[in-house]
Design an enzyme around this catalytic site. Sequence first.
Site, short mmCIF file in Angstrom:
data_model
loop_
_atom_site.label_atom_id
_atom_site.label_comp_id
_atom_site.label_asym_id
_atom_site.label_seq_id
_atom_site.Cartn_x
_atom_site.Cartn_y
_atom_site.Cartn_z
N GLU A 25 13.29 0.05 -3.52
CA GLU A 25 12.61 -0.92 -4.63
C GLU A 25 13.58 -0.22 -5.92
O GLU A 25 13.51 1.32 -6.56
CB GLU A 25 11.55 -1.40 -5.19
CG GLU A 25 10.88 -0.39 -5.18
CD GLU A 25 9.11 -0.26 -6.11
OE1 GLU A 25 9.36 -0.76 -6.75
OE2 GLU A 25 8.46 -0.41 -4.84
N LYS A 160 -2.85 2.28 -4.20
CA LYS A 160 -3.55 2.84 -5.26
C LYS A 160 -5.09 2.41 -5.08
O LYS A 160 -4.62 0.63 -4.97
CB LYS A 160 -3.39 3.19 -6.45
CG LYS A 160 -1.91 3.40 -6.99
CD LYS A 160 -1.68 3.84 -8.01
CE LYS A 160 -0.07 5.47 -8.31
NZ LYS A 160 0.90 3.91 -7.99
N1 PSU Z 1 2.10 0.35 -6.88
C1 PSU Z 1 2.37 1.58 -7.01
N2 PSU Z 1 3.85 1.84 -7.73
C2 PSU Z 1 4.73 0.89 -8.67
C3 PSU Z 1 4.29 -0.47 -8.13
C4 PSU Z 1 2.78 -0.73 -7.23
O1 PSU Z 1 1.59 2.74 -7.16
O2 PSU Z 1 5.84 1.52 -8.50
C5 PSU Z 1 5.12 -1.30 -8.30
C6 PSU Z 1 5.50 -1.99 -7.24
O3 PSU Z 1 6.35 -2.54 -7.45
C7 PSU Z 1 5.29 -3.67 -6.87
C8 PSU Z 1 4.55 -4.06 -7.82
O4 PSU Z 1 6.28 -4.04 -6.04
O5 PSU Z 1 4.35 -2.38 -8.88
C9 PSU Z 1 3.45 -4.87 -7.63
O6 PSU Z 1 3.14 -4.97 -9.46
P1 PSU Z 1 2.12 -6.21 -9.13
O7 PSU Z 1 0.94 -6.35 -8.76
O8 PSU Z 1 2.46 -7.14 -10.69
O9 PSU Z 1 2.89 -7.71 -8.07
#
Ligand code: PSU
Length: 303
Positions: A25, A160
């Site tokens: 990603e 996390k």
């Molecule tokens: N969690 C992490 N590192 C990240 C992300 C999540 O520990 O880089 C990023 C990933 O790209 C994930 C996104 O898909 O955040 C999720 O964002 P949201 O909670 O806004 O959907």
Amino acid sequence: MNSYLDIKPEVADALAKGLPVVALESTIISHGMPWPDNATTAKEVEQIIRDAGAVPATIAIINGRLKAGLTGEEIDTLAKAGQSVAKCSRRDLPYVVARGEHGATTVAATMIIADMAGIRVFATGGIGGVHRGAQQSFDISADLQELAHTSVAVICAGAKSILDLGLTREYLETQGVPVLGYQTDSLPAFYTRTSEHSVDYRLDSDTDIAAFLNAKWGMNLNGGVVIANPIPEAYAMDPAKIQQAIEQALAESVEQGISGKESTPFLLARVAELTGGDSLASNIQLVFNNARLAAGIARELIA
Ligand code: PSU
Ligand code: MN
């Protein structure tokens, strides 16, 4: 072939020959790590996948084109631009494409583009999930809905604990998304190898995981799979220290009224700041570890 999608020649060639390919990603590049560590990590992770006998395909949107596979220059562009690149989940893709802009893809959007390209295995750091306090905020990452519908296996180090891991597990169960533990019974919590939650099934080899994926998709049970791979012991962090940083970051996000797509990047950046360089080093190493496992699974999947 989708007319909005460009598959890098090296990736297209591997797919045509039935060789293993691993998707990566780009939100982790633009929004998840600081420059220049983000660029060096993105390139090193590609090299790790190559060394493990698979072809890497970093996924993003460049000038409105969906990309499965980036050049080094494209990685640098996204890495340098950082937070100014649009963070794209499913709902954001049409806007960025229609306007011809760059976009960094989340787990959800990366799964969509990987699926369009025919890539089944995807390595990342951590997935989005049900946020703490979602009972009030309704903040549930679109990653979970994507996992429900899109047939891509996501190798991660768990999630996390900025998230509510228990509610994330419940949501995935309802949506029929299996959570596998690689050599572990406990759901890893990104910086730490364990949490108080369990996985659905423990599988101890990439061969066993590939057999699981073949059975799921062979039965046309569409949708993703979470493959949780604990951070290597040497890089795992002190749970109390991490927990304290997370609590503080969460409190600040409430105080500052952070919501929507800003929430996760804010929390990730604050936790990184509060834990100093340690958490960045851990983050980088767990991504490498996930890339190695993903390459192994991709190889077994086609074997
Ligand atoms: N969690 C992490 N590192 C990240 C992300 C999540 O520990 O880089 C990023 C990933 O790209 C994930 C996104 O898909 O955040 C999720 O964002 P949201 O909670 O806004 O959907
Ligand atoms: Mn959200």
